[in-house]
Design an enzyme around this catalytic site. Structure first.
Site, PDB file in Angstrom:
ATOM      1  CG  HIS A 130      -0.633  -8.577   0.317  1.00  0.00           C
ATOM      2  ND1 HIS A 130      -0.380  -7.231   0.398  1.00  0.00           N
ATOM      3  CD2 HIS A 130      -1.972  -8.682   0.124  1.00  0.00           C
ATOM      4  CE1 HIS A 130      -1.512  -6.549   0.244  1.00  0.00           C
ATOM      5  NE2 HIS A 130      -2.486  -7.412   0.074  1.00  0.00           N
ATOM      6  CE1 TYR A 156      -2.961  -3.099   0.416  1.00  0.00           C
ATOM      7  CE2 TYR A 156      -3.476  -2.385   2.656  1.00  0.00           C
ATOM      8  CZ  TYR A 156      -3.645  -3.274   1.601  1.00  0.00           C
ATOM      9  OH  TYR A 156      -4.508  -4.330   1.748  1.00  0.00           O
ATOM     10  CG  ASN A 159     -18.031   2.029   7.452  1.00  0.00           C
ATOM     11  OD1 ASN A 159     -19.118   1.884   6.885  1.00  0.00           O
ATOM     12  ND2 ASN A 159     -16.940   2.380   6.818  1.00  0.00           N
ATOM     13  CE  LYS A 213      -3.322  -7.125   4.409  1.00  0.00           C
ATOM     14  NZ  LYS A 213      -3.298  -5.654   4.548  1.00  0.00           N
ATOM     15  NE  ARG A 231     -20.538   6.401   3.981  1.00  0.00           N
ATOM     16  CZ  ARG A 231     -20.625   6.407   2.645  1.00  0.00           C
ATOM     17  NH1 ARG A 231     -19.964   5.521   1.933  1.00  0.00           N
ATOM     18  NH2 ARG A 231     -21.363   7.317   2.028  1.00  0.00           N
ATOM     19  CB  SER A 266     -14.784   5.609   4.888  1.00  0.00           C
ATOM     20  OG  SER A 266     -15.286   6.880   4.485  1.00  0.00           O
TER      21      SER A 266
END
Length: 287
Positions: free
Chosen positions: A116, A58, A250, A83, A246, A241
């Protein structure tokens, strides 16, 4: 002047792994969070998220590290998952990249570290050698728990046959349109906790008329229905989010309870492989 009241923290259930480590069942995902990462993660932490899921792939571990250290929370209050990236499966490369993950996350350990992707077409299809390196991280305390991500049962079987430690987690795509039942059943049979990535099917769940209808019955959004269904089946989830509203929505899933009949209606949305939104673990070929 009276002080602004603090937001009450949500009571997030814990899921216990095979080695006794407890994982907050509702976490915060950071996949494709590449802008204003520190502010986004800080917002989630302030609202009460205590499980942050990131990955070498990421490219935001350093920002996640900055966020949690800026939050004022103690290290043991934040559950950090990362990961191993696809090019890093060879043992020495895995060790080097893991050390870099710890530096970027500003910690001497992660709470959970995963392989991953299985990448069966690379590294001679050898999952076990890479897994043995993760066992090193567990053994020296730099990972409190270890597991895999996107592993099908036939990917897990060699590890189960040759490893000293059974994977504690398998993180896979899972949502109402791809419940991934065979993987869930295999995981449960072997004491592996299933984590669900993309629990909202990359934006499909909020628009689904069945989920919308159930939401109207229980006073929830369609997204909350999909997440409540995942929580009730025992999955660890981490919706993403970038907006505080949001993120708060959640968290509201913890107040939603579906009846058996409503769960059955969500179960009926299963499309098998046609419902998959991401790559299949057998065919993802990306280093």
């Amino acid at each position: 002047m009276s002080e602004t009241p603090e937001i009450p923290l949500p009571d997030v259930p814990l899921v216990t792994l095979a080695n006794g480590v407890s994982v907050p069942q509702l976490g915060f995902g950071t996949y494709k969070v590449t802008e204003d990462v520190v502010d986004v993660v800080l917002s989630a932490l302030r609202l009460g998220y205590r499980h942050i899921d990131t990955a070498q792939m990421y490219h935001n571990e350093a920002e996640v590290g900055e966020a949690w250290t800026s939050s004022g929370l103690d290290r043991d209050e934040v559950f950090l998952t990362s990961k191993l990236d696809n090019p890093n499966h060879e043992p020495d490369v895995a060790r080097e990249s893991f050390a870099r993950t710890l530096r970027d996350l500003r910690t001497d350990h992660v709470d959970l570290f995963l392989i991953h992707w299985p990448l069966p077409m690379h590294y001679g299809g050898d999952f076990v050698t890479t897994w043995k390196v993760l066992e090193e991280f567990l053994g020296d305390g730099r990972a409190r728990a270890i597991g895999v991500s996107n592993f099908e049962p036939h990917h897990l079987e060699p590890i189960l046959e040759h490893a000293d430690v059974v994977p504690m987690v398998n993180q896979v795509e899972s949502h109402p349109f791809l419940p991934n039942r065979a993987v869930h059943d295999f995981d449960a049979e072997h004491g592996i906790v299933t984590e669900a990535w993309s629990p909202l099917a990359r934006g499909r769940a909020p628009r689904d008329p069945v989920l919308v209808g159930i939401g109207e019955e229980v006073g929830a959004t369609a997204s909350q229905v999909a997440l409540a269904w995942a929580v009730q089946r025992g999955d660890v989830i981490f919706p993403k989010s970038v907006t505080p509203a949001r993120q708060q929505e959640n968290l509201g899933v913890l107040d939603v309870r579906l009846t058996p009949a409503q769960v059955a209606r969500v179960d009926a949305l299963d499309e098998g492989e046609a419902g998959r939104t991401g790559s299949h673990p057998d065919t993802l070929d990306r280093l």
